[in-house]
Design a protein around this motif. Structure first.
Motif, mmCIF file in Angstrom:
data_model
loop_
_atom_site.group_PDB
_atom_site.id
_atom_site.type_symbol
_atom_site.label_atom_id
_atom_site.label_comp_id
_atom_site.label_asym_id
_atom_site.label_seq_id
_atom_site.Cartn_x
_atom_site.Cartn_y
_atom_site.Cartn_z
ATOM 1 N N PRO A 113 0.833 -1.209 0.000
ATOM 2 C CA PRO A 113 0.000 0.000 0.000
ATOM 3 C C PRO A 113 0.870 1.263 0.000
ATOM 4 C CG PRO A 113 -0.074 -1.082 2.141
ATOM 5 C CD PRO A 113 0.697 -1.984 1.220
ATOM 6 N N ILE A 114 0.313 2.332 -0.534
ATOM 7 C CA ILE A 114 1.026 3.613 -0.557
ATOM 8 C C ILE A 114 1.047 4.163 0.862
ATOM 9 C CG2 ILE A 114 0.974 5.984 -1.442
ATOM 10 C CD1 ILE A 114 -0.461 4.873 -3.923
ATOM 11 N N PRO A 115 2.232 4.572 1.355
ATOM 12 C CA PRO A 115 2.295 5.157 2.704
ATOM 13 C C PRO A 115 1.368 6.372 2.810
ATOM 14 C CG PRO A 115 4.496 4.719 1.874
ATOM 15 C CD PRO A 115 3.551 4.490 0.729
ATOM 16 N N PRO A 116 0.751 6.578 3.977
ATOM 17 C CA PRO A 116 -0.221 7.673 4.145
ATOM 18 C C PRO A 116 0.350 9.049 3.785
ATOM 19 C CG PRO A 116 -0.255 6.234 6.065
ATOM 20 C CD PRO A 116 0.864 5.775 5.194
ATOM 21 N N ARG A 120 -1.292 11.438 0.924
ATOM 22 C CA ARG A 120 -1.745 12.816 1.171
ATOM 23 C C ARG A 120 -1.089 13.779 0.186
ATOM 24 N NH1 ARG A 120 -1.276 11.310 6.588
ATOM 25 N NH2 ARG A 120 0.701 12.403 6.817
ATOM 26 N N ALA A 121 0.205 13.593 -0.079
ATOM 27 C CA ALA A 121 0.899 14.477 -1.024
ATOM 28 C C ALA A 121 0.325 14.328 -2.432
ATOM 29 C CB ALA A 121 2.400 14.163 -1.023
ATOM 30 N N LEU A 122 0.029 13.120 -2.839
ATOM 31 C CA LEU A 122 -0.557 12.903 -4.163
ATOM 32 C C LEU A 122 -1.932 13.558 -4.267
ATOM 33 C CD1 LEU A 122 0.420 9.157 -4.741
ATOM 34 C CD2 LEU A 122 1.367 11.157 -5.909
ATOM 35 N N GLU A 123 -2.732 13.421 -3.208
ATOM 36 C CA GLU A 123 -4.051 14.044 -3.200
ATOM 37 C C GLU A 123 -3.944 15.567 -3.230
ATOM 38 O OE1 GLU A 123 -5.782 12.288 0.276
ATOM 39 O OE2 GLU A 123 -6.140 10.361 -0.741
ATOM 40 N N TRP A 124 -2.999 16.141 -2.480
ATOM 41 C CA TRP A 124 -2.809 17.585 -2.482
ATOM 42 C C TRP A 124 -2.382 18.058 -3.879
ATOM 43 C CZ3 TRP A 124 0.622 21.422 -3.534
ATOM 44 C CH2 TRP A 124 0.321 22.687 -3.002
ATOM 45 N N ASN A 125 -1.439 17.337 -4.485
ATOM 46 C CA ASN A 125 -0.988 17.706 -5.838
ATOM 47 C C ASN A 125 -2.145 17.672 -6.829
ATOM 48 O OD1 ASN A 125 1.643 18.096 -5.021
ATOM 49 N ND2 ASN A 125 2.334 16.079 -5.692
ATOM 50 N N ALA A 126 -2.996 16.654 -6.737
ATOM 51 C CA ALA A 126 -4.129 16.542 -7.653
ATOM 52 C C ALA A 126 -5.122 17.679 -7.444
ATOM 53 C CB ALA A 126 -4.821 15.195 -7.477
ATOM 54 N N PRO A 129 -3.426 21.753 -9.073
ATOM 55 C CA PRO A 129 -2.603 21.672 -10.285
ATOM 56 C C PRO A 129 -1.896 22.987 -10.620
ATOM 57 C CG PRO A 129 -4.935 21.722 -10.854
ATOM 58 C CD PRO A 129 -4.841 21.593 -9.362
ATOM 59 N N GLU A 130 -2.432 24.111 -10.124
ATOM 60 C CA GLU A 130 -1.798 25.401 -10.396
ATOM 61 C C GLU A 130 -0.425 25.517 -9.735
ATOM 62 O OE1 GLU A 130 -3.928 25.764 -6.526
ATOM 63 O OE2 GLU A 130 -4.456 24.929 -8.458
ATOM 64 N N GLU A 131 -0.177 24.696 -8.740
ATOM 65 C CA GLU A 131 1.104 24.719 -8.042
ATOM 66 C C GLU A 131 2.170 23.903 -8.772
ATOM 67 O OE1 GLU A 131 1.784 26.496 -5.265
ATOM 68 O OE2 GLU A 131 -0.249 27.284 -5.307
ATOM 69 N N ASP A 132 1.765 23.137 -9.769
ATOM 70 C CA ASP A 132 2.716 22.283 -10.499
ATOM 71 C C ASP A 132 3.399 23.108 -11.576
ATOM 72 O OD1 ASP A 132 4.176 20.216 -11.523
ATOM 73 O OD2 ASP A 132 2.498 19.291 -12.567
ATOM 74 N N ASP A 133 4.578 23.623 -11.259
ATOM 75 C CA ASP A 133 5.303 24.455 -12.216
ATOM 76 C C ASP A 133 6.455 23.702 -12.865
ATOM 77 O OD1 ASP A 133 7.186 24.292 -10.240
ATOM 78 O OD2 ASP A 133 7.017 26.375 -9.613
ATOM 79 N N GLY A 134 6.532 22.413 -12.630
ATOM 80 C CA GLY A 134 7.587 21.625 -13.250
ATOM 81 C C GLY A 134 8.978 22.023 -12.801
#
Length: 142
Positions: A113-116, A120-126, A129-134
């Motif tokens: 399983p994915i560690p909690p 949480r980080a994946l959910e926050w990133n999803a 999306p405006e914070e994803d500046d590459g």
């Protein structure tokens, strides 16, 4: 012509697998015989290959041509079951199509399983999306 070549390859591989030398074993495995067998290969590309053995091995497989873009590969699906050396009944189902070979079975390993914290980080990133500046910050930020 592609379909015929694939169908011939599948039948040859299956025949080669069935006639391949088996690992030495004792008891029921050593003396196992095929108790039922069905092999039908049709001119339209459809086929069926089923067999069972006296030591509990069972194989069911069918296939048919499927139009995928400009080609017509043979799509196959089936299931296999046998008794493992530890006595456990092993069953798998599989599909081979334009997406590759996909197999399922309760004995196959699964990813942990994915560690909690990572979840949480994946959910926050999803959710942001405006914070994803590459990794590239615009001038004046940072």
């Amino acid at each position: 012509m592609y379909t015929i070549k694939v169908l011939v390859a599948v039948v040859l591989c299956t025949t080669g697998t069935l006639s391949a030398p088996q690992r030495p074993s004792s008891g029921a495995d050593k003396d196992a015989v095929i108790t039922s067998q069905q092999l039908e290969v049709n001119f339209d590309g459809n086929y069926i290959n089923n067999f069972e053995t006296s030591n509990g091995i069972s194989h069911q497989e069918s296939g048919q041509p499927k139009q995928v873009e400009q080609e017509t590969p043979v799509v196959s699906q089936g299931s296999d079951s046998y008794v493992a050396p530890d006595g456990q009944q092993v069953s798998i189902t599989w599909l081979a199509d334009e997406n590759g070979f996909q197999v399922q079975g309760s004995h196959l390993p699964t990813a942990p399983p994915i560690p909690p914290e990572i979840q949480r980080a994946l959910e926050w990133n999803a959710a942001h999306p405006e914070e994803d500046d590459g990794g590239q910050r615009p001038p004046g930020r940072g």
